[in-house]
Design a protein around this motif. Sequence first.
Motif, PDB file in Angstrom:
ATOM      1  N   LYS A 290       0.798  -1.314   0.029  1.00  0.00           N
ATOM      2  CA  LYS A 290      -0.045   0.207  -0.138  1.00  0.00           C
ATOM      3  C   LYS A 290       0.850   1.475   0.106  1.00  0.00           C
ATOM      4  CE  LYS A 290      -4.213  -1.469   1.040  1.00  0.00           C
ATOM      5  NZ  LYS A 290      -5.534  -0.905   0.286  1.00  0.00           N
ATOM      6  N   ASP A 291       0.159   2.291  -0.332  1.00  0.00           N
ATOM      7  CA  ASP A 291       0.966   3.655  -0.016  1.00  0.00           C
ATOM      8  C   ASP A 291       0.681   3.951   1.280  1.00  0.00           C
ATOM      9  OD1 ASP A 291       1.620   3.722  -2.734  1.00  0.00           O
ATOM     10  OD2 ASP A 291       0.036   4.985  -3.565  1.00  0.00           O
ATOM     11  N   ILE A 292       1.873   3.986   1.963  1.00  0.00           N
ATOM     12  CA  ILE A 292       1.660   4.292   3.314  1.00  0.00           C
ATOM     13  C   ILE A 292       1.841   5.785   3.774  1.00  0.00           C
ATOM     14  CG2 ILE A 292       2.980   3.862   5.784  1.00  0.00           C
ATOM     15  CD1 ILE A 292       3.905   1.294   4.637  1.00  0.00           C
ATOM     16  N   ILE A 293       0.819   6.196   4.454  1.00  0.00           N
ATOM     17  CA  ILE A 293       0.847   7.695   5.167  1.00  0.00           C
ATOM     18  C   ILE A 293       0.946   7.422   6.574  1.00  0.00           C
ATOM     19  CG2 ILE A 293      -0.319   9.768   5.408  1.00  0.00           C
ATOM     20  CD1 ILE A 293      -1.817   8.898   2.885  1.00  0.00           C
ATOM     21  N   THR A 294       1.874   8.108   7.120  1.00  0.00           N
ATOM     22  CA  THR A 294       1.915   7.462   8.578  1.00  0.00           C
ATOM     23  C   THR A 294       2.161   9.045   9.796  1.00  0.00           C
ATOM     24  OG1 THR A 294       3.249   6.285  10.381  1.00  0.00           O
ATOM     25  CG2 THR A 294       4.560   7.295   8.751  1.00  0.00           C
ATOM     26  N   VAL A 295       1.477   8.781  10.735  1.00  0.00           N
ATOM     27  CA  VAL A 295       1.510   9.819  11.751  1.00  0.00           C
ATOM     28  C   VAL A 295       2.089   9.339  13.075  1.00  0.00           C
ATOM     29  CG1 VAL A 295       0.025  11.510  13.061  1.00  0.00           C
ATOM     30  CG2 VAL A 295      -0.781  10.951  10.734  1.00  0.00           C
ATOM     31  N   PHE A 296       2.974   9.868  13.625  1.00  0.00           N
ATOM     32  CA  PHE A 296       3.684   9.317  14.705  1.00  0.00           C
ATOM     33  C   PHE A 296       4.482  10.341  15.465  1.00  0.00           C
ATOM     34  CE2 PHE A 296       8.110   8.834  13.848  1.00  0.00           C
ATOM     35  CZ  PHE A 296       8.081   8.847  12.574  1.00  0.00           C
ATOM     36  N   GLY A 297       4.800  10.336  16.690  1.00  0.00           N
ATOM     37  CA  GLY A 297       5.777  11.243  17.468  1.00  0.00           C
ATOM     38  C   GLY A 297       6.750  10.245  18.238  1.00  0.00           C
ATOM     39  N   ALA A 298       7.162  10.924  19.351  1.00  0.00           N
ATOM     40  CA  ALA A 298       7.987   9.860  20.233  1.00  0.00           C
ATOM     41  C   ALA A 298       7.829  10.527  21.783  1.00  0.00           C
ATOM     42  CB  ALA A 298       9.352  10.026  19.929  1.00  0.00           C
ATOM     43  N   GLY A 299       7.619   9.442  22.543  1.00  0.00           N
ATOM     44  CA  GLY A 299       7.293  10.106  24.100  1.00  0.00           C
ATOM     45  C   GLY A 299       8.561  10.952  24.658  1.00  0.00           C
ATOM     46  N   GLY A 300       8.438  11.901  25.406  1.00  0.00           N
ATOM     47  CA  GLY A 300       9.126  12.508  25.924  1.00  0.00           C
ATOM     48  C   GLY A 300       9.668  11.970  27.350  1.00  0.00           C
ATOM     49  N   ASP A 301      10.791  12.405  27.842  1.00  0.00           N
ATOM     50  CA  ASP A 301      11.362  11.859  28.911  1.00  0.00           C
ATOM     51  C   ASP A 301      11.538  10.014  28.737  1.00  0.00           C
ATOM     52  OD1 ASP A 301      11.575  14.332  30.185  1.00  0.00           O
ATOM     53  OD2 ASP A 301       9.493  14.042  30.675  1.00  0.00           O
ATOM     54  N   ARG A 302      11.641   9.549  27.518  1.00  0.00           N
ATOM     55  CA  ARG A 302      12.058   8.314  27.600  1.00  0.00           C
ATOM     56  C   ARG A 302      13.190   8.173  26.355  1.00  0.00           C
ATOM     57  NH1 ARG A 302       8.831   7.848  30.890  1.00  0.00           N
ATOM     58  NH2 ARG A 302       6.588   6.633  30.830  1.00  0.00           N
ATOM     59  N   ASP A 303      13.665   7.019  26.084  1.00  0.00           N
ATOM     60  CA  ASP A 303      14.903   6.703  25.461  1.00  0.00           C
ATOM     61  C   ASP A 303      14.756   7.674  24.097  1.00  0.00           C
ATOM     62  OD1 ASP A 303      16.439   5.658  23.820  1.00  0.00           O
ATOM     63  OD2 ASP A 303      15.601   3.733  23.516  1.00  0.00           O
ATOM     64  N   LYS A 304      15.829   8.453  23.958  1.00  0.00           N
ATOM     65  CA  LYS A 304      15.821   9.595  23.090  1.00  0.00           C
ATOM     66  C   LYS A 304      16.397   8.781  21.919  1.00  0.00           C
ATOM     67  CE  LYS A 304      16.502  13.898  25.408  1.00  0.00           C
ATOM     68  NZ  LYS A 304      16.352  14.038  26.875  1.00  0.00           N
ATOM     69  N   ASP A 305      17.312   8.034  21.808  1.00  0.00           N
ATOM     70  CA  ASP A 305      18.195   7.180  20.955  1.00  0.00           C
ATOM     71  C   ASP A 305      17.062   6.661  19.955  1.00  0.00           C
ATOM     72  OD1 ASP A 305      20.607   8.282  21.916  1.00  0.00           O
ATOM     73  OD2 ASP A 305      21.019   6.336  23.092  1.00  0.00           O
ATOM     74  N   LYS A 306      16.048   6.204  20.342  1.00  0.00           N
ATOM     75  CA  LYS A 306      15.212   5.579  19.343  1.00  0.00           C
ATOM     76  C   LYS A 306      14.562   6.515  18.357  1.00  0.00           C
ATOM     77  CE  LYS A 306      10.684   5.536  21.841  1.00  0.00           C
ATOM     78  NZ  LYS A 306       9.629   4.672  22.635  1.00  0.00           N
ATOM     79  N   ARG A 307      14.637   7.681  18.545  1.00  0.00           N
ATOM     80  CA  ARG A 307      13.895   8.899  17.743  1.00  0.00           C
ATOM     81  C   ARG A 307      14.394   8.685  16.340  1.00  0.00           C
ATOM     82  NH1 ARG A 307      13.816  13.302  22.783  1.00  0.00           N
ATOM     83  NH2 ARG A 307      12.453  12.018  24.072  1.00  0.00           N
ATOM     84  N   PRO A 308      15.627   9.059  16.115  1.00  0.00           N
ATOM     85  CA  PRO A 308      16.124   9.072  14.753  1.00  0.00           C
ATOM     86  C   PRO A 308      15.833   7.483  14.063  1.00  0.00           C
ATOM     87  CG  PRO A 308      18.005   9.336  16.247  1.00  0.00           C
ATOM     88  CD  PRO A 308      16.795   9.484  17.016  1.00  0.00           C
ATOM     89  N   LEU A 309      16.113   6.514  14.778  1.00  0.00           N
ATOM     90  CA  LEU A 309      15.724   5.064  14.030  1.00  0.00           C
ATOM     91  C   LEU A 309      14.231   5.020  13.673  1.00  0.00           C
ATOM     92  CD1 LEU A 309      17.340   3.029  16.983  1.00  0.00           C
ATOM     93  CD2 LEU A 309      18.384   4.003  14.771  1.00  0.00           C
TER      94      LEU A 309
END
Length: 427
Positions: A312-331
């Motif tokens: 499918k053509d994926i459209i995605t909405v997401f963020g990342a929780g604050g005060d949690r693992d920062k390194d996962k964000r760029p991944l």
Amino acid sequence: MLITINNKKFTDNSKEANSEVVFVYSSQNEKFCDDAKANGCTELIPSTKLKDYVDFSSIKIIGITGTNGKTTTAAAIYSILLDLGYKVALQGTRGFFINDEKVEDYTLTTPVQLANFAHIQKAIDNGCDFFVTEVSSHAIEQKRVEGLKFELKVHTNITRDHLDYHKTIQEYINVKNSFFDDDTKKLINKDDKVVKFNTKNAYTYSLENPSTYKVTAYSFKNGMHVMFSNIEKMHSFSSSMMGIFNIYNLMAAIASVHLTTNKSLDNICQVVENFAGVSGRMEIVSVEPLIIIDFAHTPDGMKEVYESFNHKDIITVFGAGGDRDKDKRPLMGKLAANFAKHIIVTSDNPRFEDPDLIIEDICKAIPNKQNLTIEVNRKEAIKKGIDLAKKNENSVLLILGKGDEPYQIIYDKKFPLLDKDEVLKHI
Ligand SMILES: CC(=O)N[C@H]1[C@@H](OP(=O)(O)OP(=O)(O)OC[C@H]2O[C@@H](n3ccc(=O)[nH]c3=O)[C@H](O)[C@@H]2O)O[C@H](CO)[C@@H](O)[C@@H]1O[C@H](C)C(=O)N[C@@H](C)C(=O)N[C@H](CCC(=O)O)C(=O)O
Ligand SMILES: Nc1ncnc2c1ncn2[C@@H]1O[C@H](COP(=O)(O)OP(=O)(O)OP(=O)(O)O)[C@@H](O)[C@H]1O
Ligand SMILES: N[C@H](CCC[C@H](N)C(=O)O)C(=O)O
Ligand SMILES: [Mg+2]
């Protein structure tokens, strides 16, 4: 926390301890023993002794750990057991349930040790045959499940999460693996590359490697249809659920019930179809346009979801929780860039962090800014996603990270926000 077991009062908080209330100490609170005594407490017991006050003989405890899939697998085990006629209690991220009724709302995924004992006592008082609980890595490390006699320990997978707490991936893996050190009967995902376990009383399931419960074939037409082998006999089940990872979750659930009851696999497989999944996990909220809400909040969780919609053509909405693992964000940003046609980065639960900076951390890893929208307001971001989805018949809108969390956490305040409600406003 103050609990009562068989008319005897226990607490893990020195402030609540007195001549009538036993102080239960562990590495978490032993430094408060003197304070408990100063408050008049005369009976102090180590947390390992708490088990002597509960009669576990009538209840079987099943504990599920792993980075992803705990809630889903636990809910599937609960649903199958209920359908087979057992009385069951379930405890995890979504709350505490007894026989289909919610008894307590969200607190922690795995409560503190005293609460575990209080819940199990309540389950026993309600005549439950089973107590199914999610076991988080925090719970293992803080010994919140210490003293519980598990009938079965289940492993889903180990990837990365909570590195804000465990510091290194190796430490996180070690904590998870330590749950499987003892002789307790256990069920392990054989396709996981980092899991280590005591092979005594170990059973396995898998899609790829040889195992006790081995998926041999599957297809995804109107849900999933799965064939698996167990000691050279073939069995099959169907489900309306989607995603390869849900084959793992259901296979684990079926095997768990098989290992803890005397029901036949064919009997168990018959009732699997009645389990429609957990709200906020791969939940289809709209068919046209196709909109799915999922709790994926780790790079691995996101990858699993995206891979399930590769056609499918994926459209995605997401963020990342604050005060949690920062390194996962760029991944997370990088993954979205690999799979999605359009990415809308927004806020998850910012907590005490600046939402714009969290978004920046994610967007650093998204090279093509043309297909990127930044919208810090999650409600607006969802609306923008729906507008895009409406314009493309082959699209799927994947709204990730918060599942059925009914709020957004800003600083330490919870503001009502449910992704599903936001979607339903616009379709
Ligand atoms: C980071 C973390 O896990 N913290 C947990 C930890 O907090 P803490 O060490 O700061 O607690 P504390 O306030 O110092 O108290 C420690 C002990 O001393 C006792 N005490 C304290 C003061 C005093 O005067 N006398 C006394 O006896 C307290 O009763 C307690 O037993 O111990 C507390 C009680 O034992 C937990 O409630 C608290 O969880 C906090 C609330 C938390 O948010 N934890 C999250 C990160 C968590 O555990 N999450 C996992 C996984 C989530 C998932 O992915 O699903 C979970 O299982 O939910
Ligand atoms: N077996 C699995 N393998 C990989 N990803 C999975 C698996 N099961 C679920 N997921 C993904 O992880 C998300 C969270 O699933 P679930 O709530 O069951 O996990 P959890 O372990 O309870 O998570 P948490 O620790 O945050 O409570 C799902 O929405 C899905 O995207
Ligand atoms: N229960 C997990 C997942 C929360 C997911 C996401 N919504 C976030 O706030 O990071 C935690 O507390 O880490
Ligand atoms: Mg969970």
